[in-house]
Motif scaffolding. Sequence first.
Motif, PDB file in Angstrom:
ATOM      1  N   LYS A 179      61.433  79.042  30.616  1.00 27.32           N
ATOM      2  CA  LYS A 179      61.469  79.809  32.284  1.00 27.32           C
ATOM      3  C   LYS A 179      60.199  80.826  32.192  1.00 27.32           C
ATOM      4  N   PHE A 180      59.687  80.719  33.388  1.00 21.74           N
ATOM      5  CA  PHE A 180      58.743  81.733  33.749  1.00 21.74           C
ATOM      6  C   PHE A 180      59.246  82.722  34.862  1.00 21.74           C
ATOM      7  N   ALA A 181      59.541  83.940  34.389  1.00 19.61           N
ATOM      8  CA  ALA A 181      60.159  84.957  35.217  1.00 19.61           C
ATOM      9  C   ALA A 181      59.312  84.826  36.549  1.00 19.61           C
ATOM     10  N   GLY A 182      60.153  84.968  37.817  1.00 23.77           N
ATOM     11  CA  GLY A 182      59.632  85.132  39.237  1.00 23.77           C
ATOM     12  C   GLY A 182      59.484  83.548  39.617  1.00 23.77           C
ATOM     13  N   GLU A 183      59.123  82.563  38.792  1.00 23.01           N
ATOM     14  CA  GLU A 183      58.967  81.381  39.408  1.00 23.01           C
ATOM     15  C   GLU A 183      60.421  80.725  39.684  1.00 23.01           C
ATOM     16  N   LYS A 184      60.244  79.886  40.872  1.00 25.08           N
ATOM     17  CA  LYS A 184      61.316  79.338  41.285  1.00 25.08           C
ATOM     18  C   LYS A 184      61.116  77.598  41.263  1.00 25.08           C
ATOM     19  N   THR A 185      59.982  77.049  41.161  1.00 23.58           N
ATOM     20  CA  THR A 185      59.783  75.973  41.057  1.00 23.58           C
ATOM     21  C   THR A 185      58.509  75.636  39.721  1.00 23.58           C
ATOM     22  N   VAL A 186      58.454  74.328  39.374  1.00 21.69           N
ATOM     23  CA  VAL A 186      57.633  74.116  38.447  1.00 21.69           C
ATOM     24  C   VAL A 186      56.700  72.946  38.990  1.00 21.69           C
ATOM     25  N   LYS A 217      58.134  59.840  38.311  1.00 18.28           N
ATOM     26  CA  LYS A 217      58.781  60.139  39.590  1.00 18.28           C
ATOM     27  C   LYS A 217      58.001  61.201  40.367  1.00 18.28           C
ATOM     28  N   PHE A 218      58.007  61.087  41.817  1.00 26.56           N
ATOM     29  CA  PHE A 218      57.338  62.238  42.349  1.00 26.56           C
ATOM     30  C   PHE A 218      58.308  62.840  43.328  1.00 26.56           C
ATOM     31  N   GLN A 219      58.263  64.135  43.699  1.00 21.78           N
ATOM     32  CA  GLN A 219      59.079  64.792  44.461  1.00 21.78           C
ATOM     33  C   GLN A 219      58.157  65.620  45.331  1.00 21.78           C
ATOM     34  N   SER A 220      58.659  66.282  46.333  1.00 22.53           N
ATOM     35  CA  SER A 220      57.835  67.520  47.000  1.00 22.53           C
ATOM     36  C   SER A 220      57.732  68.631  46.064  1.00 22.53           C
ATOM     37  N   LYS A 221      58.709  69.137  45.610  1.00 18.69           N
ATOM     38  CA  LYS A 221      58.856  70.303  44.884  1.00 18.69           C
ATOM     39  C   LYS A 221      59.922  69.907  43.804  1.00 18.69           C
ATOM     40  N   ILE A 222      59.824  70.712  42.720  1.00 16.52           N
ATOM     41  CA  ILE A 222      61.029  70.731  41.578  1.00 16.52           C
ATOM     42  C   ILE A 222      61.334  72.188  41.307  1.00 16.52           C
ATOM     43  N   PRO A 223      62.561  72.071  41.487  1.00 21.81           N
ATOM     44  CA  PRO A 223      63.360  73.734  41.310  1.00 21.81           C
ATOM     45  C   PRO A 223      63.412  73.702  40.007  1.00 21.81           C
ATOM     46  N   GLN A 224      63.324  75.032  39.556  1.00 23.65           N
ATOM     47  CA  GLN A 224      63.115  75.564  38.239  1.00 23.65           C
ATOM     48  C   GLN A 224      64.761  75.756  37.740  1.00 23.65           C
ATOM     49  N   GLU A 225      65.524  76.039  38.555  1.00 19.18           N
ATOM     50  CA  GLU A 225      67.062  76.566  38.415  1.00 19.18           C
ATOM     51  C   GLU A 225      67.728  75.462  37.335  1.00 19.18           C
TER      52      GLU A 225
END
Length: 92
Positions: A36-43, A20-28
């Motif tokens: 999880k990587f500190a400070g990152e909001k997307t993957v 599957k493809f999407q524009s952005k993938i939220p890390q939440e």
Amino acid sequence: MERVLSDLIQKQVGKHVQVKFQSKIPQEGLQGYGGKFAGEKTVAGLYRPAEKIIQVAMADPRYPDLLRTALHEPFHAVQDLLATPAELKILK
């Protein structure tokens, strides 16, 4: 581009996963191999083992190298679905 990436992923793992493809993938709320990587909001991408889905972020400026993601994420599916315990032991 989606077709190219999908073909590349399926060459690595066959029809064992859905892509599957999407524009952005939220890390939440994500938990998984990479953690999880500190400070990152997307993957850049992720593999969801329970659903057997690989997702690729197509328009996230933080992760412009789509080819890298399409080569990386299927390896998690290989670990989960295809590799034997002996093969996984070699990789440790």
